[in-house]
Design a protein around this motif. Structure first.
Motif, PDB file in Angstrom:
ATOM      1  N   GLU A 190      13.903   4.023  -7.118  1.00 31.44           N
ATOM      2  CA  GLU A 190      13.979   4.585  -5.761  1.00 31.44           C
ATOM      3  C   GLU A 190      12.707   5.370  -5.485  1.00 31.44           C
ATOM      4  OE1 GLU A 190      16.741   7.722  -3.181  1.00 31.44           O
ATOM      5  OE2 GLU A 190      17.651   6.503  -4.766  1.00 31.44           O
ATOM      6  N   VAL A 191      12.100   5.099  -4.320  1.00 30.13           N
ATOM      7  CA  VAL A 191      10.825   5.739  -3.968  1.00 30.13           C
ATOM      8  C   VAL A 191      10.864   6.129  -2.494  1.00 30.13           C
ATOM      9  CG1 VAL A 191       8.305   5.520  -3.996  1.00 30.13           C
ATOM     10  CG2 VAL A 191       9.676   4.129  -5.553  1.00 30.13           C
ATOM     11  N   ARG A 192      10.366   7.320  -2.200  1.00 32.77           N
ATOM     12  CA  ARG A 192      10.201   7.740  -0.801  1.00 32.77           C
ATOM     13  C   ARG A 192       8.809   7.310  -0.337  1.00 32.77           C
ATOM     14  NH1 ARG A 192      14.334  10.619   1.132  1.00 32.77           N
ATOM     15  NH2 ARG A 192      13.171  10.973   3.048  1.00 32.77           N
ATOM     16  N   LEU A 193       8.759   6.608   0.814  1.00 33.18           N
ATOM     17  CA  LEU A 193       7.510   6.027   1.314  1.00 33.18           C
ATOM     18  C   LEU A 193       7.109   6.645   2.641  1.00 33.18           C
ATOM     19  CD1 LEU A 193       8.306   2.218   0.843  1.00 33.18           C
ATOM     20  CD2 LEU A 193       7.300   3.771  -0.831  1.00 33.18           C
ATOM     21  N   ASN A 194       5.825   6.496   2.959  1.00 37.04           N
ATOM     22  CA  ASN A 194       5.305   6.760   4.302  1.00 37.04           C
ATOM     23  C   ASN A 194       4.574   5.500   4.752  1.00 37.04           C
ATOM     24  OD1 ASN A 194       4.973   9.751   2.849  1.00 37.04           O
ATOM     25  ND2 ASN A 194       5.805   9.800   4.909  1.00 37.04           N
ATOM     26  N   ILE A 195       5.065   4.892   5.823  1.00 35.41           N
ATOM     27  CA  ILE A 195       4.585   3.580   6.251  1.00 35.41           C
ATOM     28  C   ILE A 195       3.908   3.673   7.610  1.00 35.41           C
ATOM     29  CG2 ILE A 195       5.300   1.224   6.856  1.00 35.41           C
ATOM     30  CD1 ILE A 195       7.680   1.573   5.007  1.00 35.41           C
ATOM     31  N   GLY A 196       2.742   3.019   7.746  1.00 38.74           N
ATOM     32  CA  GLY A 196       2.091   2.885   9.040  1.00 38.74           C
ATOM     33  C   GLY A 196       1.267   4.092   9.453  1.00 38.74           C
ATOM     34  N   ARG A 197       1.007   4.205  10.746  1.00 42.68           N
ATOM     35  CA  ARG A 197       0.164   5.257  11.298  1.00 42.68           C
ATOM     36  C   ARG A 197       0.973   6.525  11.599  1.00 42.68           C
ATOM     37  NH1 ARG A 197      -4.737   2.722  13.876  1.00 42.68           N
ATOM     38  NH2 ARG A 197      -5.030   4.759  14.811  1.00 42.68           N
TER      39      ARG A 197
ATOM     40  N   GLY B 164       0.815  -1.211   0.000  1.00 44.56           N
ATOM     41  CA  GLY B 164       0.000   0.000   0.000  1.00 44.56           C
ATOM     42  C   GLY B 164       0.846   1.257   0.000  1.00 44.56           C
ATOM     43  N   ALA B 165       1.944   1.253   0.768  1.00 43.08           N
ATOM     44  CA  ALA B 165       2.833   2.421   0.817  1.00 43.08           C
ATOM     45  C   ALA B 165       3.499   2.665  -0.530  1.00 43.08           C
ATOM     46  CB  ALA B 165       3.885   2.225   1.908  1.00 43.08           C
ATOM     47  N   ILE B 166       3.919   1.577  -1.209  1.00 42.05           N
ATOM     48  CA  ILE B 166       4.563   1.712  -2.515  1.00 42.05           C
ATOM     49  C   ILE B 166       3.578   2.269  -3.544  1.00 42.05           C
ATOM     50  CG2 ILE B 166       5.570   0.431  -4.445  1.00 42.05           C
ATOM     51  CD1 ILE B 166       6.750  -1.502  -2.321  1.00 42.05           C
ATOM     52  N   ILE B 167       2.379   1.692  -3.597  1.00 40.76           N
ATOM     53  CA  ILE B 167       1.385   2.145  -4.578  1.00 40.76           C
ATOM     54  C   ILE B 167       0.970   3.588  -4.301  1.00 40.76           C
ATOM     55  CG2 ILE B 167      -0.994   1.781  -5.367  1.00 40.76           C
ATOM     56  CD1 ILE B 167      -0.476  -1.219  -5.140  1.00 40.76           C
ATOM     57  N   ASP B 168       0.788   3.930  -3.027  1.00 41.74           N
ATOM     58  CA  ASP B 168       0.434   5.306  -2.666  1.00 41.74           C
ATOM     59  C   ASP B 168       1.513   6.287  -3.141  1.00 41.74           C
ATOM     60  OD1 ASP B 168      -1.116   7.363  -1.063  1.00 41.74           O
ATOM     61  OD2 ASP B 168       0.760   7.386   0.056  1.00 41.74           O
ATOM     62  N   ALA B 169       2.785   5.929  -2.931  1.00 41.23           N
ATOM     63  CA  ALA B 169       3.885   6.813  -3.335  1.00 41.23           C
ATOM     64  C   ALA B 169       3.944   6.965  -4.851  1.00 41.23           C
ATOM     65  CB  ALA B 169       5.204   6.263  -2.802  1.00 41.23           C
ATOM     66  N   LEU B 170       3.728   5.872  -5.586  1.00 46.89           N
ATOM     67  CA  LEU B 170       3.789   5.938  -7.048  1.00 46.89           C
ATOM     68  C   LEU B 170       2.613   6.724  -7.626  1.00 46.89           C
ATOM     69  CD1 LEU B 170       4.978   2.305  -7.868  1.00 46.89           C
ATOM     70  CD2 LEU B 170       6.326   4.405  -7.966  1.00 46.89           C
ATOM     71  N   ILE B 171       1.441   6.607  -7.021  1.00 46.70           N
ATOM     72  CA  ILE B 171       0.282   7.400  -7.472  1.00 46.70           C
ATOM     73  C   ILE B 171       0.576   8.889  -7.283  1.00 46.70           C
ATOM     74  CG2 ILE B 171      -2.119   7.978  -6.935  1.00 46.70           C
ATOM     75  CD1 ILE B 171      -2.571   5.003  -6.357  1.00 46.70           C
ATOM     76  N   LYS B 172       1.202   9.243  -6.166  1.00 45.03           N
ATOM     77  CA  LYS B 172       1.539  10.646  -5.918  1.00 45.03           C
ATOM     78  C   LYS B 172       2.554  11.167  -6.924  1.00 45.03           C
ATOM     79  CE  LYS B 172       0.501  10.585  -0.962  1.00 45.03           C
ATOM     80  NZ  LYS B 172       1.062  10.565   0.418  1.00 45.03           N
ATOM     81  N   GLU B 173       3.339  10.264  -7.530  1.00 47.69           N
ATOM     82  CA  GLU B 173       4.313  10.672  -8.537  1.00 47.69           C
ATOM     83  C   GLU B 173       3.715  10.675  -9.943  1.00 47.69           C
ATOM     84  OE1 GLU B 173       8.231   9.232  -8.438  1.00 47.69           O
ATOM     85  OE2 GLU B 173       8.372   9.204  -6.245  1.00 47.69           O
ATOM     86  N   GLY B 174       2.405  10.402 -10.060  1.00 49.24           N
ATOM     87  CA  GLY B 174       1.735  10.533 -11.347  1.00 49.24           C
ATOM     88  C   GLY B 174       1.377   9.250 -12.051  1.00 49.24           C
TER      89      GLY B 174
END
Length: 298
Positions: A187-194, A39-49
């Motif tokens: 390379e991707v910057r992620l945000n993981i967890g709460r 979920g964190a990976i997909i969220d980060a990639l969606i934010k990158e377009g």
């Protein structure tokens, strides 16, 4: 099959696997669940377009601290309360049934000269070294944690909200490894967890090359993630797989399937169901846990 080896460097404390007791949220595991990391990976990639439909087939295994993985039933603790583990280099080469556990334990007792060996399936262990007589040695992994208090603020009074004080246990910054199929960015910057809006759970993911592993087929297999199979032959532990549900009036989570936990061994006929996008069935034919860890070194 070839998998992409990932390095996930968590750079701020993170709450990645928790259960709550009233207003206390406690970290219960020392790894990142597959669904959380995906979920964190997909969220980060969606934010990158990237379009969400392009990412539907992305899958990723659970993330484990560097040089560690869940112990299978034949990685034995050197006592009931011991944090030291031992494994034979051919521990997963077998043709028996569930009764093989007792036989493997007796073989290990003869090898190490310890009577009180204990199987602790699923405990995350890190490879410490090996010996010349065909043994791998491990230590249990315990990621350090801190506890932080948070209070909700009333948007009208701009003061604390009564009854809204919470305490969270965060795991300290740690580097994890995971396996995935290929996806667009190296390379991707992620945000993981709460608590991501408070700066917790920041991470950097990097691809570190490819790993060749033999997927489970016709025989015993080691589960790096929870495994689902209709053939109820396994050694280890069973739990419920929980997923999201929605209706017109309700939404939440509920148990959907009975699955073997990570670290368990399952006997496969043919191929396992292709459920990796759900975080299931990362299962491999191996000679030992040490073989896996030698291939996923960062």
């Amino acid at each position: 099959m070839k998998y992409t080896l990932l390095e996930v460097k968590v750079v701020t404390p993170a709450l990645i696997h928790a259960r709550n007791v009233k207003s206390y949220f406690l970290s219960t595991e020392d790894f990142i669940p597959s669904q959380t990391l995906r979920g964190a990976i997909i969220d980060a990639l969606i934010k990158e377009g990237y379009d969400v439909h392009e990412l539907a087939d992305v899958y990723v295994s659970p993330g484990y601290p560097v040089n560690s993985a869940p112990a299978h039933p034949f990685v034995f603790a050197m006592g009931r309360k011991s944090e030291e583990f031992v494994e034979r280099k051919d521990s997963l080469l077998m043709n028996g049934d569930e009764e093989v556990v007792d036989r493997k334990r007796e073989e290990m007792k003869e090898s190490v000269g310890v009577e009180s060996l204990k199987s602790k399936t699923g405990t995350v262990v890190a490879l410490r070294g090996n010996s010349g007589n065909g043994l791998f040695f491990y230590n249990e992994v315990k990621v350090p944690s801190i506890i932080q208090g948070h209070v909700a603020i009333n948007k009208v009074t701009m003061n604390k909200e009564a009854g809204m004080l919470y305490h969270y246990e965060y795991k300290m910054p740690t580097t994890f490894w995971a396996l995935s199929n290929d996806f667009p960015k190296d390379e991707v910057r992620l945000n993981i967890g709460r608590s991501r809006n408070r700066g917790f759970g920041e991470a950097v993911l990097k691809k570190k090359g490819e790993v060749e592993l033999k997927d489970a087929r016709d025989g015993w297999a080691y589960c790096l993630s929870p495994c689902y199979t209709e053939v109820e032959t396994g050694i280890g532990k069973v739990t419920n797989y929980t997923g999201w549900f929605t209706s017109d009036d309700l939404r939440g989570t509920k148990p959907f399937l009975k699955v073997a936990t990570q670290g368990s061994l399952v006997k496969v006929k043919g191929d396992l169901y292709p459920l990796k996008t759900a975080g299931l069935n990362f299962a491999f034919s191996l000679s030992s846990l040490g073989e896996l860890l030698s291939k996923v070194r960062l």
